[in-house]
Design an enzyme around this catalytic site. Structure first.
Site, mmCIF file in Angstrom:
data_model
loop_
_atom_site.group_PDB
_atom_site.id
_atom_site.type_symbol
_atom_site.label_atom_id
_atom_site.label_comp_id
_atom_site.label_asym_id
_atom_site.label_seq_id
_atom_site.Cartn_x
_atom_site.Cartn_y
_atom_site.Cartn_z
ATOM 1 N N HIS A 9 0.728 -1.302 -0.150
ATOM 2 C CA HIS A 9 -0.031 -0.115 -0.027
ATOM 3 C C HIS A 9 0.720 1.268 -0.062
ATOM 4 C CE1 HIS A 9 -4.009 -1.745 0.931
ATOM 5 N NE2 HIS A 9 -3.378 -2.920 1.615
ATOM 6 N N THR A 28 -8.576 6.465 -2.071
ATOM 7 C CA THR A 28 -9.916 5.889 -2.089
ATOM 8 C C THR A 28 -10.876 7.142 -1.919
ATOM 9 O OG1 THR A 28 -9.674 5.051 0.222
ATOM 10 C CG2 THR A 28 -9.509 3.440 -1.677
ATOM 11 N N LYS A 30 -8.371 13.821 4.930
ATOM 12 C CA LYS A 30 -7.446 12.571 4.857
ATOM 13 C C LYS A 30 -6.417 12.844 6.017
ATOM 14 C CE LYS A 30 -6.537 13.766 0.627
ATOM 15 N NZ LYS A 30 -6.462 12.617 -0.074
ATOM 16 N N ARG A 31 -5.544 11.658 6.271
ATOM 17 C CA ARG A 31 -4.512 11.955 7.221
ATOM 18 C C ARG A 31 -3.747 13.182 6.961
ATOM 19 N NH1 ARG A 31 -4.248 7.903 11.454
ATOM 20 N NH2 ARG A 31 -1.766 8.817 11.983
ATOM 21 N N LYS A 54 0.888 14.359 1.321
ATOM 22 C CA LYS A 54 -0.466 14.715 1.062
ATOM 23 C C LYS A 54 -0.810 16.440 0.763
ATOM 24 C CE LYS A 54 -2.483 10.638 3.242
ATOM 25 N NZ LYS A 54 -3.181 9.851 2.145
ATOM 26 N N LYS A 74 -14.628 8.209 -4.002
ATOM 27 C CA LYS A 74 -15.813 8.543 -3.304
ATOM 28 C C LYS A 74 -16.527 9.876 -3.569
ATOM 29 C CE LYS A 74 -13.999 5.883 0.688
ATOM 30 N NZ LYS A 74 -13.375 5.948 1.981
HETATM 31 C C1 475 Z 1 -2.463 4.722 0.882
HETATM 32 N N1 475 Z 1 -1.399 2.597 6.328
HETATM 33 C C2 475 Z 1 -3.483 5.182 -0.032
HETATM 34 C C3 475 Z 1 -4.839 2.927 0.759
HETATM 35 O O1 475 Z 1 -4.874 1.070 -0.527
HETATM 36 C C4 475 Z 1 -4.282 3.772 -0.544
HETATM 37 C C5 475 Z 1 0.735 2.076 7.365
HETATM 38 C C6 475 Z 1 1.372 1.642 8.371
HETATM 39 C C7 475 Z 1 0.756 1.298 9.539
HETATM 40 C C8 475 Z 1 -0.409 1.535 9.640
HETATM 41 N N2 475 Z 1 -1.385 2.033 8.509
HETATM 42 C C9 475 Z 1 -0.646 2.416 7.217
HETATM 43 C C10 475 Z 1 -1.206 2.807 5.108
HETATM 44 O O2 475 Z 1 0.079 2.603 4.645
HETATM 45 C C11 475 Z 1 -2.119 3.273 4.131
HETATM 46 O O3 475 Z 1 -3.360 3.607 4.755
HETATM 47 N N3 475 Z 1 -1.899 3.300 2.972
HETATM 48 C C12 475 Z 1 -3.108 3.670 1.812
HETATM 49 O O4 475 Z 1 -3.726 2.615 1.482
HETATM 50 C C13 475 Z 1 -5.450 1.760 0.373
HETATM 51 O O5 475 Z 1 -5.493 4.231 -1.138
HETATM 52 O O6 475 Z 1 -2.942 5.678 -1.058
HETATM 53 O O7 475 Z 1 -1.629 5.708 1.478
#
Ligand code: 475
Length: 792
Positions: free
Chosen positions: A348, A635, A527-528, A533, A639
């Site tokens: 991700h 995502t 978003k975060r 971002k 939406k």
């Molecule tokens: C991306 N979270 C989005 C989304 O694929 C993408 C990492 C480490 C520990 C806890 N949480 C994380 C992420 O890495 C994360 O949320 N990544 C996101 O995944 C779904 O749409 O671009 O930033």
């Protein structure tokens, strides 16, 4: 089940399950009673689904994720069971407002952001498609922290959703599994045997995940850590109460709290314990089920598809090898092969700081047998690919991404751009060695929650125009295309958006005391908070716009409301600076009587799924402005587009695919591409050059550094400005001018209803592909080899 309707079942649960008199019941009591009554309506379908899967001997999908950001469950269940009218009527007869009762439910915030929310959308789509599946995760006692602001600064408070009765879960008394940590590996008759030093129990809790129209339901199985034995009675009797409770407290620590860092791992021992805890419990459970159904172990891959949501459960590779080889006597090579046949891994993020690595020392201390197996897996890989250079252990650290890659038969990225970058960057060598392993599965979102439920006005218009089939076949939204030139349809479309905006304005006034003009353009970034971002790009443009309006107060400005929401990781200092700056700018700009007809800034605290459901249907413009190459997919972008908010954005993540579908005229593109970003970083002094070339940017930065927004502490943003005028890694300055220009194109389009509404409506009509149903079908065909048991 005898069912006499909600008018009877709700008070019955209130009285007989909660032991509460209707005269004294609180809103929360009614909400729980309603939840139990609704739950009764789905349990039969749920049990029938499990039975059907068993009888068919179906392959099951197991989705292992540290996070499930599900939000409210009651509304989802009511919607998917099609009980809206019935519930509304029953509550009205009881003198209650359905909206208030539903809104009383706390969000299940067992996730940080996109990754956790994706897992929740996937659970809903799996159920809608009738795929036998389990979600596996952790039953955190405390989800993501609650955010508030004190003098503009983020303050975190613990979240405590589980202090309330959780009406949706079932504790499975019979599913309680033992797990070990630490200890040593001893040679016993030529066989390595792991003797763990510390043991905990993983207790299963199941929450039903119901699909559209209630035809199929799967379980979300969350593990809670419990001590092997209760408290120590001897110590208690001796009066040593704290020590008596210690083993219990220690065990429970494992599932106590969700780590709030959404990208950076910091090598915390407890985090690794959490990862192993839920992964090992889930694998034991999967093997137990497989063995109960009878089958040769080598056939496990025919019955179990295990998806690793990021590397957090990557220890599944060595753990499954251990279960097959050490505990069941399968030959090592075959165990590795069998495990790989089951496992697949989703990446991700490419951010280097987010790629998990664990020190060999910690791994050896906590999971000594796994460390040995990682070496064996690495050696087997080296034997298979003699020219391989990447090792699983480098510089004293275990590389979890590489481990997950090597142990998976498929590895996927989450958008076309991201998958391409995976091949070129972090997994370049592994991709060369295994060219068929990486596949793309572009993310999606569930249309049930993110359009049908969140935006009833637009949903009614769509259903009235093309029928209701779109709800589980979202690509049918393209049937709206012929209406996009029809004045009556566009009027109705605009009417729905205006009504949503008026609702939001009313809520903001009532809940937050903020007055906004519902006719203004609602420009939303939620978003975060993260440098990549670029919320700071947005706020700098806001400052520049404010200055420009002050300089020309009589120009025909298009009124705007800039809406922000999002949490920063508690330890992420720069992200917290961004929050404070936005709040400080809001205070100054909103109080400026010269400009506040045209510009308002709102930062809503405690962003969560429920707030997103409120904001997105009322948005005009979707801010997706990450530095190209950094946002894996996004995502939220999907939406907004579905709900008729065109994007202002960069060519990053799934923005690229959204633009391809809605058409370039219906997307406000700006900024550098991934390649241009790389080239620009190599230009010495790129930030200073950009500032020198754009007076507006220079003016905005100057105002910040002079303390215009921080009169009581004029220099508090020196570090912030220093970062941007210095190395500016995320290229805020270099993209500023293009962003400003794109925003002025937005103004021009919004000022022309004949331009704007067809554009907004095209975003809805052309984004049906972004349904998570489509994404799940992709995983089924390309990765899982699973099929749907057609919900009858
Ligand atoms: C991306 N979270 C989005 C989304 O694929 C993408 C990492 C480490 C520990 C806890 N949480 C994380 C992420 O890495 C994360 O949320 N990544 C996101 O995944 C779904 O749409 O671009 O930033």
């Amino acid at each position: 089940m005898t069912d006499t309707g909600f008018r009877d079942s709700i008070p019955r649960h209130l009285i007989y399950a909660l032991g509460t008199d209707p005269q004294n019941a609180t809103l929360g009591d009614w909400r729980i009673a309603l939840s139990l009554a609704v739950r009764d309506r789905l349990v039969d379908a749920w049990l029938a689904s499990a039975r059907a899967a068993r009888q068919a001997g179906a392959k099951r999908v197991y989705y292992l994720s540290m996070e499930f950001l599900i939000g409210r469950l009651l509304e989802d269940a009511i919607i998917n069971l099609r009980l809206e009218e019935e519930v509304r009527a029953a509550l009205a007869a009881l003198g209650l407002s359905a909206d208030e009762v539903i809104a009383d439910e706390p969000d299940a915030a067992l996730g940080n952001g996109g990754l956790g929310r994706l897992a929740a959308c996937f659970m809903e789509s799996l159920a809608t498609l009738g795929v036998p599946a389990f979600g596996y995760g952790i039953r955190y006692e405390h989800g993501l922290f609650r955010q508030s602001f004190v003098e503009g600064r983020q303050v975190e408070e613990p979240e405590d959703w589980l202090t309330q009765v959780h009406a949706w879960e079932f504790r499975r008394r019979d599913v309680r599994l033992r797990l070990c940590f630490g200890g040593e590996v001893v040679d016993e008759g030529g066989k390595p045997v792991w003797h763990g030093a510390e043991a905990v129990m993983a207790q299963a809790y199941d929450t039903p995940m119901i699909g559209w129209q209630g035809k199929w339901a799967n379980a979300l199985r969350l593990w809670s850590a419990e001590p092997l034995h209760g408290f120590d009675l001897d110590r208690f009797n001796r009066g040593d109460y704290a020590a008596a409770a210690e083993p219990e407290a220690l065990a429970r620590t494992i599932s106590r709290v969700l780590y709030p860092d959404d990208t950076t791992e910091r090598g915390k021992e407890l985090r690794l314990k959490q990862e192993y805890f839920f992964t090992a419990a889930s694998l034991q459970d999967i093997l137990r089920r497989f063995e109960a159904e009878g089958g040769a172990l080598a056939d496990l891959p025919k019955k179990a598809a295990i998806q690793l949501n990021d590397t957090h459960p990557a220890i599944a590779g060595p753990e499954l090898v251990r279960l097959l080889h050490d505990e069941r006597g399968m030959a090592l090579d075959q165990a590795i092969e069998t495990a790989r046949g089951c496992l697949s891994y989703t990446n991700h993020t490419l951010l280097p700081e987010a790629l998990e690595r664990w020190s060999e020392d910690l791994m050896t201390r906590l999971l000594p047998r796994h460390m040995q197996l990682i070496e064996r897996i690495d050696a087997a890989h080296a034997a298979e690919k003699p020219d391989r250079k990447v090792a699983l252990v480098q510089e004293g650290e275990v590389r979890m991404g590489e481990l997950a890659f090597v142990m998976a038969h498929k590895v996927n990225g989450v958008s076309a751009l991201h998958t391409g970058l995976m091949k070129q960057t972090v997994f370049e060598e592994l991709h060369r060695l295994h060219p068929d392993r990486i596949v793309n599965e572009t993310n999606g979102v569930t249309p049930r929650r993110w359009l049908f439920s969140a935006n009833p006005r637009l949903s009614r218009l769509i259903s009235g125009t093309i029928g209701e089939g779109w709800v589980c076949d979202l690509e049918r939204l393209c049937e709206l295309e012929p209406q996009l030139d029809d004045a009556a349809f566009l009027d109705a479309y605009a009417g729905a958006k205006r009504a949503n905006k008026a609702d939001l304005a009313g809520w903001l006034a009532a809940e937050h005391g903020v007055q906004i003009d519902p006719e203004a353009l609602f420009d939303v970034q939620i978003k975060r908070i993260h440098e990549y971002k670029r919320q700071h790009l947005n706020i700098l443009e806001t400052i520049a716009l404010w200055q420009e309006i002050k300089a020309n107060p009589n120009a025909p400005w298009v009124p705007r409301v800039k809406i922000f929401a999002g949490k920063a990781a508690p330890g992420y200092v720069f992200a917290k600076e961004i929050i404070r700056l936005i709040n400080d700018v809001a205070a100054v700009v909103n109080a400026d009587l010269e400009t506040n007809r045209f510009l308002k800034v709102v930062f809503l605290p405690n962003y969560n799924v429920s707030l997103a459901e409120r904001l997105i249907p009322a948005s005009d413009l979707s801010e997706q402005i990450s530095t190209a190459g950094k946002e894996a997919s996004g995502t939220g972008n999907m939406k907004f587009a579905l709900n008729g908010a065109p994007t202002i954005g960069t060519l990053d993540g799934a923005n690229v695919e959204i633009r391809d579908r809605v058409g370039e005229k219906n997307f406000f593109l700006f900024g550098m591409t991934t390649d241009e970003v790389v080239a620009r970083r190599a230009v010495p002094d790129h930030a200073r050059q950009a500032i020198a070339a754009d007076k507006r940017l220079g003016g905005a930065l100057k105002a910040v550094s002079q303390g215009v927004f921080s009169p009581r502490d004029r220099h508090c943003y020196r570090g912030f400005v220093g970062n941007l005028t210095g190395h500016d890694y995320f290229l805020v300055c270099s993209d500023f001018t293009a962003y400003w220009d794109a925003q002025r194109r937005v103004d021009a389009a919004f000022a022309e209803p004949a331009v704007w509404w067809p554009m907004a409506a095209r975003n809805t009509a052309r984004t049906g592909w972004f349904s998570s149903d489509r994404t799940i079908r992709g995983y089924m065909a390309d990765i899982w080899g699973a099929s749907s048991l057609d919900p009858a």
